[in-house]
Design a protein around this motif. Structure first.
Motif, PDB file in Angstrom:
ATOM      1  N   GLN A 234       0.939  -1.377  -0.126  1.00 12.87           N
ATOM      2  CA  GLN A 234      -0.273  -0.160  -0.459  1.00 12.87           C
ATOM      3  C   GLN A 234       0.924   1.623   0.095  1.00 12.87           C
ATOM      4  OE1 GLN A 234      -2.540   0.307   2.935  1.00 12.87           O
ATOM      5  NE2 GLN A 234      -4.123   1.165   2.020  1.00 12.87           N
TER       6      GLN A 234
ATOM      7  N   GLU B   9      -4.715   2.122  -2.475  1.00 12.03           N
ATOM      8  CA  GLU B   9      -5.272   1.442  -1.684  1.00 12.03           C
ATOM      9  C   GLU B   9      -4.593   0.147  -2.028  1.00 12.03           C
ATOM     10  OE1 GLU B   9     -10.195   1.694  -3.897  1.00 12.03           O
ATOM     11  OE2 GLU B   9      -8.968  -0.570  -3.894  1.00 12.03           O
ATOM     12  N   ARG B  10      -4.811  -0.848  -1.432  1.00  9.30           N
ATOM     13  CA  ARG B  10      -3.678  -2.004  -1.121  1.00  9.30           C
ATOM     14  C   ARG B  10      -4.261  -2.876  -2.714  1.00  9.30           C
ATOM     15  NH1 ARG B  10      -3.735  -4.646   5.206  1.00  9.30           N
ATOM     16  NH2 ARG B  10      -2.890  -2.385   6.048  1.00  9.30           N
ATOM     17  N   GLU B  11      -3.016  -3.177  -2.578  1.00 11.20           N
ATOM     18  CA  GLU B  11      -2.454  -3.957  -3.776  1.00 11.20           C
ATOM     19  C   GLU B  11      -2.147  -5.183  -4.156  1.00 11.20           C
ATOM     20  OE1 GLU B  11      -0.765  -2.273  -7.222  1.00 11.20           O
ATOM     21  OE2 GLU B  11       1.019  -2.348  -5.809  1.00 11.20           O
TER      22      GLU B  11
END
Length: 122
Positions: free
Chosen positions: A39, A44-46
């Motif tokens: 992140q 956004e967290r990916e």
């Protein structure tokens, strides 16, 4: 239940390498699919990579050929070897675990580490 602790982050120049480690508690580590996510600020967290219980590996396109995920069930540890790092790899990297099949969405993982910062300078 499993607890996860990441280590190995740091500051590296573009083109350099780092190896992240994620140590898991518990005696059933081999039952878990393990994933790495990242992140970046404001994003956004990916998904980055995942490894199944049987050792099959999965990567997001942007890291294929540069990152390698592996696991050592005897040490309850999963690794992320990161080579040819780029400034756009800068993020907090998180280790995650889930039972059964591999998924690439953060919401599919039940257990998370605290994260480790990776900063790649240009």
């Amino acid at each position: 239940q499993v607890q996860l602790v990441e280590s190995g982050g740091g500051l590296v120049q573009a083109g350099g390498s780092l190896r992240l480690s994620c140590a898991a508690s518990g005696r059933t580590f081999s039952y878990y699919t393990m994933g790495w996510f990242r992140q970046a600020p404001g994003k956004e967290r990916e998904f980055v990579a995942a490894i199944s219980r049987s050792g099959n590996t999965y990567y997001t396109d942007s890291v294929k050929g540069r990152f390698t995920i592996s696991r050592d069930n005897a040490k309850n540890t999963v690794y992320l070897q990161m080579n040819s790092l780029k400034p756009e790899d800068t993020a907090v990297y998180y280790c995650a675990a889930r039972l059964i099949a591999v998924v690439t969405t953060a919401s599919g993982y039940n257990y998370w580490g605290q994260g480790t910062q990776v900063t790649v300078s240009s």
